[in-house]
Design a protein around this motif. Structure first.
Motif, short mmCIF file in Angstrom:
data_model
loop_
_atom_site.label_atom_id
_atom_site.label_comp_id
_atom_site.label_asym_id
_atom_site.label_seq_id
_atom_site.Cartn_x
_atom_site.Cartn_y
_atom_site.Cartn_z
N UNK A 292 0.81 -1.21 0.00
CA UNK A 292 0.00 0.00 0.00
C UNK A 292 0.84 1.26 0.00
N UNK A 293 1.98 1.22 0.68
CA UNK A 293 2.80 2.43 0.80
C UNK A 293 3.80 2.59 -0.33
N UNK A 294 4.39 1.46 -0.78
CA UNK A 294 5.47 1.55 -1.77
C UNK A 294 5.13 0.87 -3.09
N UNK A 295 4.00 0.20 -3.17
CA UNK A 295 3.65 -0.49 -4.40
C UNK A 295 4.44 -1.76 -4.63
N UNK A 296 4.98 -2.34 -3.56
CA UNK A 296 5.81 -3.54 -3.66
C UNK A 296 5.05 -4.73 -3.09
N UNK A 297 4.86 -5.76 -3.91
CA UNK A 297 4.28 -7.01 -3.43
C UNK A 297 5.41 -8.01 -3.19
N UNK A 298 5.49 -8.52 -1.98
CA UNK A 298 6.59 -9.39 -1.59
C UNK A 298 6.22 -10.85 -1.83
N UNK A 317 4.05 -17.05 -10.15
CA UNK A 317 2.63 -17.35 -9.93
C UNK A 317 2.01 -16.17 -9.19
N UNK A 318 0.70 -16.01 -9.25
CA UNK A 318 0.06 -14.94 -8.48
C UNK A 318 0.38 -15.07 -6.99
N UNK A 325 3.67 -19.88 -1.20
CA UNK A 325 3.68 -20.30 -2.59
C UNK A 325 3.50 -21.80 -2.76
N UNK A 326 3.91 -22.26 -3.93
CA UNK A 326 3.75 -23.67 -4.28
C UNK A 326 5.10 -24.35 -4.43
N UNK A 327 5.09 -25.68 -4.40
CA UNK A 327 6.33 -26.44 -4.47
C UNK A 327 7.01 -26.24 -5.82
N UNK A 328 8.34 -26.20 -5.80
CA UNK A 328 9.11 -26.20 -7.04
C UNK A 328 8.84 -27.49 -7.81
N UNK A 390 -2.81 -25.86 -4.16
CA UNK A 390 -1.45 -26.27 -3.83
C UNK A 390 -0.61 -25.19 -3.18
N UNK A 391 -1.23 -24.06 -2.84
CA UNK A 391 -0.50 -23.01 -2.13
C UNK A 391 -0.30 -23.43 -0.68
#
Length: 501
Positions: A292-298, A317-318, A325-328, A390-391
């Motif tokens: 919200x502050x910097x526009x960065x999604x981690x 992935x989203x 996240x999901x498995x490699x 699978x997340x």
């Protein structure tokens, strides 16, 4: 095959490293590594020998690391800020033949009792004029004739990394050339990181996140890796913006610090294309604040030293806030509850299998058997759940494990040190929430009769024997510790212990 081959395909004129303001091209880096490899060979370093690295985030770390593994020797990255007793224990346990000492560790190394390290034959210093007594200059070895990379089997050990792991006290996890190369290939397969990236990293190279996810993978794709020594949010944001960094990995404590620093302008991270978080759980509030502050999604991931770093990733992935996240591809995950696999949405212990999973702990078959099944599953001790897509979501972590700024701290290690004080009769340790480091170490101490030692004295006692992040920040003096009928300490009830009146 050898891990050191990952540097070979890249354009000689491209910048590989930025360290302390100095740029090193891939051509220069390969040349320096080849010559140091020759220098190490000239002093008798051969396949299987352990080379301990007491180096900060620096060019010398990278050169020595790849020179050692390129010979088939085993690199042993150690925390350069660890006190002498901790270094003595770790170096002795792996039987290191060579120790490389950077300036940051010179004073501590002078306090190391060499009689406890009979396997150490050679000490190399990167600090020419102020080298420790008896040390040789690494610069002399850099003038040696170049030696090529020695091919080894995928099963040959490349790195020993100390970890509290899933089995208790710190042990040296063996990572093979195949383990590390597999994890690099898995990261590359996401297609997110490229040779055009500038990766900004303050993550220490003696930690699996900094070593494999950042340094090795970054160099593996031909990117520029900028190694940073220290962190404060103002200078870090300025450096990221000035250098136009495109990839920024960090532990949750780093991201939280950015959100707490009100003076940072909203455009501080406009060049950042990929922001990564790992080592411990990222609070959703921190994710939201950075977005919200910097526009960065981690993008958050999950892994362990024993898996050569990462198991799951949000790259490619989203991103789902709160998920790792999901498995490699190539990594299998089970969530085990009792004697069966947990259903989707239910919590279970995370088990992992794949070519990135380590073969075991160095010279410790009992600890190895405790975490590896006969059919290759690693029992992580961490608790998680998965959704229909699978997340993965980390629910809890290994029993009793404390994570301070992304670093693993096991209570037993801290308890062992505090118990060496003559006025301490019993001690129990647990982790408590901390706004900046995620968790902090809190100790509960029962003193010997008639003692009146204070909190500050015991904290200083710890600082002399443990890395700072492992030391208790708070000590409570209590009459007794909670124990079960068999006499085992019940840590979850430590906060209920009665304080000394």
């Amino acid at each position: 095959m050898n891990l050191a081959h990952i540097l070979e395909p890249h354009d000689a004129d491209s910048i590989a490293l930025i360290s302390r303001g100095r740029e090193t091209t891939y051509g220069e880096l390969r040349s320096q590594i080849d010559r140091l490899r020759g220098g190490l060979a000239s002093i008798g370093v051969t396949a299987g020998d352990r080379v301990a690295l007491l180096c900060s985030n620096s060019r010398h770390f990278v050169i020595t690391y790849f020179a050692a593994v390129g010979l088939g020797a085993v690199a042993v990255p150690l925390n350069p800020l660890s006190p002498a007793p901790a270094l003595e224990k770790e170096i002795a346990s792996v039987g290191a033949k060579v120790v490389v000492v950077e300036k940051v560790s010179t004073a501590t190394w002078s306090n190391v009792d060499r009689s406890l390290l009979p396997t150490v034959e050679i000490v190399l210093s990167t600090d020419g004029e102020n080298a420790p007594e008896g040390a040789c200059s690494i610069d002399e070895l850099l003038d040696a004739d170049a030696v090529g990379i020695v091919d080894v089997s995928n099963e040959a050990t490349a790195v020993l990394i100390f970890t509290s792991g899933t089995a208790g006290l710190p042990r040296a996890a063996m990572l093979t050339h195949g383990n590390v190369l597999t994890n690099i290939a898995q990261s590359k397969a996401t297609g997110v990181l490229t040779s055009d990236d500038l990766i900004w990293s303050v993550l220490p190279l003696f930690h699996i996140f900094g070593l494999n996810v950042v340094m090795a993978t970054g160099l593996g794709v031909g990117a520029t890796v900028m190694l940073v020594q220290r962190f404060d949010p103002h200078s870090a944001a300025d450096s990221i913006k000035t250098r136009r960094a495109t990839v920024v990995p960090g532990a949750p404590a780093m991201w939280a610090a950015f959100t707490h620093f009100d003076e940072l302008p909203a455009d501080s991270f406009t060049t950042v294309r990929v922001a990564l978080s790992g080592a411990s759980k990222l609070p959703v509030t921190v994710f939201a604040a950075m977005r919200d502050r910097f526009g960065v999604e981690i993008a958050e991931g999950y892994g362990l030293t024993e898996t050569s770093a990462t198991v799951t990733t949000s790259l490619g992935a989203p991103i789902r806030p709160g998920s790792v996240g999901r498995a490699f591809d190539g990594v299998e995950i089970r969530l085990v509850s009792g004697d069966h696999d947990a259903l989707v949405g239910d919590v279970g212990e995370i088990w992992v299998r794949g070519a990135n999973v380590f073969p075991g702990y160095f010279n410790d078959p009992i600890a190895t058997a405790a975490v590896l099944t006969e059919d290759g599953w690693l029992k992580t001790g961490d608790m998680g759940m998965a959704d229909d897509d699978g997340y993965m979501f980390i629910v809890d972590r290994a029993k009793d494990l404390i994570i301070v700024s992304g670093f693993n701290v096991y209570p037993a290690e801290v308890e062992e040190v505090l118990a060496t004080h003559p006025e301490v009769a019993e001690v129990g340790v647990l982790g408590v929430p901390h706004p900046h480091t995620g968790e902090a170490v809190k100790a509960f101490v029962v003193l010997t009769p008639g003692s009146d030692v204070d909190e500050e004295t015991l904290i200083e006692h710890s600082l002399d024997r443990l890395a700072r992040y492992k030391c208790p920040s708070k000590i409570m003096f209590v009459d007794e510790l909670p124990r079960n009928p068999t006499g085992k300490l019940v840590r979850r009830r430590l906060d209920d212990a009665l304080s000394v009146s």
